[in-house]
Design a protein around this motif. Structure first.
Motif, PDB file in Angstrom:
ATOM      1  N   ARG A  13       0.967  -0.967  -0.088  1.00 27.28           N
ATOM      2  CA  ARG A  13      -0.251   0.027  -0.018  1.00 27.28           C
ATOM      3  C   ARG A  13       0.880   1.243   0.048  1.00 27.28           C
ATOM      4  NH1 ARG A  13      -2.714   3.967   1.865  1.00 27.28           N
ATOM      5  NH2 ARG A  13      -3.248   4.262   3.978  1.00 27.28           N
ATOM      6  N   VAL A 169      -5.560   1.153   7.620  1.00 32.33           N
ATOM      7  CA  VAL A 169      -5.516   2.421   6.342  1.00 32.33           C
ATOM      8  C   VAL A 169      -6.279   3.540   6.893  1.00 32.33           C
ATOM      9  CG1 VAL A 169      -5.986   2.843   3.858  1.00 32.33           C
ATOM     10  CG2 VAL A 169      -4.808   0.854   4.706  1.00 32.33           C
ATOM     11  N   THR A 195       1.713  -2.020   3.384  1.00 32.57           N
ATOM     12  CA  THR A 195       0.793  -0.894   2.961  1.00 32.57           C
ATOM     13  C   THR A 195       1.680   0.376   3.567  1.00 32.57           C
ATOM     14  OG1 THR A 195       0.275  -1.171   5.249  1.00 32.57           O
ATOM     15  CG2 THR A 195      -1.217  -2.332   3.689  1.00 32.57           C
ATOM     16  N   ALA A 361      -3.757   5.885  -0.860  1.00 30.75           N
ATOM     17  CA  ALA A 361      -3.131   4.354  -0.459  1.00 30.75           C
ATOM     18  C   ALA A 361      -3.010   3.836  -1.702  1.00 30.75           C
ATOM     19  CB  ALA A 361      -4.033   3.772   0.479  1.00 30.75           C
ATOM     20  N   ALA A 363      -1.778  -0.636  -2.814  1.00 36.87           N
ATOM     21  CA  ALA A 363      -1.484  -1.635  -2.501  1.00 36.87           C
ATOM     22  C   ALA A 363      -1.165  -2.620  -3.666  1.00 36.87           C
ATOM     23  CB  ALA A 363      -2.702  -2.608  -1.821  1.00 36.87           C
TER      24      ALA A 363
END
Length: 409
Positions: A13, A169, A195, A361, A363
């Motif tokens: 992420r 997240v 992440t 974000a 991933a």
């Protein structure tokens, strides 16, 4: 083919880096190394922008190139052989690893919140409980990116693991990025998720007065128009006028971060301006800006977007990483059992009278193989915008506004 059933899944992420087993000693990042790293990240930003707009004609775009670059840098650190070569070329990683990773690390350390704004960047690794990841790999993440390691059980509770990651997240982005990973993204064969979260909230150096916000028409590309709130103010801003567009820079409080707005001249399409985006042009345009008296009209807007980046990255030449028979991420666990199944990115931005709030974000999922007069700058038609770090010239966020009234995706 016999290794296909042993392939494992991995996800990354937003930001971070992964080091290979027994890497050479890392030296402190030099200014030229940081400049080379930032230039490569900006090239990737422009490459991805061009590809993402092709599949999203007429729609708003927003993403964090900085997040994507750093998430993929973590993945790259575990790559070897042809996989490594293809990733370096596609991602514009021109530095040797022993210089690239310290350059990322130094910038990550430098990009922190100040008294004037919030800028939070966080990394975490989520590994399959009991799985033999290389200690050097995990130590590299911890040392360079302060990326903690947490065990989850994809094999017996994939949905529970997905929920754990998504909650992290959401917390790291102040609730702005929810459900980054959807149910099909995490499977029992997933073995590692890396992440990264980035969150930014900053007030304008010169705030808009909400009492001056007026209703105005925003012209869409199809000839229609929508009524939107236009924030207005008069002040001195860095400004540039070119043959095809005009560009304005809006600093955030503290002066380090700013928003760039590239507005096509009337009669010029946004497509024309988008084709001009490059690191060289961005540097040239910014160096040519001059403090100018401006009467500014900017729409108040918010937008969000989610992308799967497999196809854009594959088109850039990063092919073997997605091929379960060819991928080589032996730097992660010592053998070729991993390949990337998905690269997922989600971003959010809210621009208002006080300032800007943005989050994103990324991933990566690996599966088992298997001028002097006052200027009127009226942004009442589609435009490109970016949030940049003025010191390093890093593009933290990049997007375009096609329709301020478009529902968030």
């Amino acid at each position: 083919m016999k290794n296909r059933t042993r392939r494992r899944a991995w996800a990354v992420r937003m930001m971070g880096m992964i080091l290979l087993a027994a890497p050479p000693a890392f030296s402190a990042a030099t200014a030229p190394d940081r400049a080379a790293m930032v230039d490569g990240n900006t090239r990737l930003a422009c490459d991805l922008y061009r590809r993402l707009r092709l599949g999203n004609e007429g729609r708003n775009l927003f993403f964090s190139p900085f997040s994507i670059s750093t998430a993929l840098a973590m993945t790259y650190a575990g790559a070897a052989g042809e996989t490594e070569r293809q990733m370096a070329a596609a991602l514009h990683f021109t530095l040797p690893r022993q210089q690239l990773h310290p350059a990322f690390s130094a910038l990550l350390d430098d990009l922190r919140s100040s008294e004037e704004y919030e800028l939070a960047i966080a990394n975490r690794l989520w590994g399959q409980k009991g799985y033999p990841f290389r200690k050097e790999f995990l130590a590299g993440i911890e040392a360079r990116y302060r990326g903690g390691f947490e065990e989850v059980d994809y094999g017996n509770d994939a949905e529970g693991a997905r929920g754990t990651i998504n909650r992290w997240v959401e917390a790291e982005t102040q609730g702005k990025i929810r459900d980054l990973l959807q149910k099909p993204d995490i499977k029992p064969l997933t073995r590692l998720v890396l992440t990264n979260a980035i969150y930014f909230k900053g007030n304008w150096s010169a705030r808009f007065d909400s009492r001056d916000t007026v209703s105005g028409q925003f012209a869409l590309e199809d000839g229609a128009a929508v009524s939107v709130p236009l924030m207005t103010q008069k002040g001195r801003f860095p400004y540039l006028r070119e043959k095809d567009f005009e560009m304005l820079e809006l600093p955030y409080a503290g002066g380090r971060l700013s928003m760039l707005v590239l507005l096509p001249n009337r009669g010029v399409t946004l497509d024309r301006v988008e084709t001009l985006l490059s690191p060289e042009h961005l540097r040239s345009w910014r160096s040519g800006m001059e403090e100018t008296d401006v009467r500014l009209f900017l729409p108040r807007f918010r937008t969000a977007a989610r992308f799967e980046l497999n196809a854009p990255l594959h088109s850039l030449g990063m092919k073997d990483a997605f091929d379960e028979n060819r991928a080589d991420f032996s730097g992660i666990m010592g053998k070729k059992d991993l390949y990337i199944s998905k690269v997922i990115h989600k971003a959010f931005v809210d621009v208002n009278e006080e300032g800007t709030e943005a989050a994103a974000a990324t991933a990566v999922v690996l599966n088992t193989k298997s001028i002097g007069l006052e200027v009127r700058f009226r942004a009442d038609r589609p435009f490109v915008f970016a949030i940049v770090d003025r010191e390093s010239e890093s593009v933290l966020f990049l997007g375009r506004l096609m329709n301020p009234e478009e529902p968030e995706s």
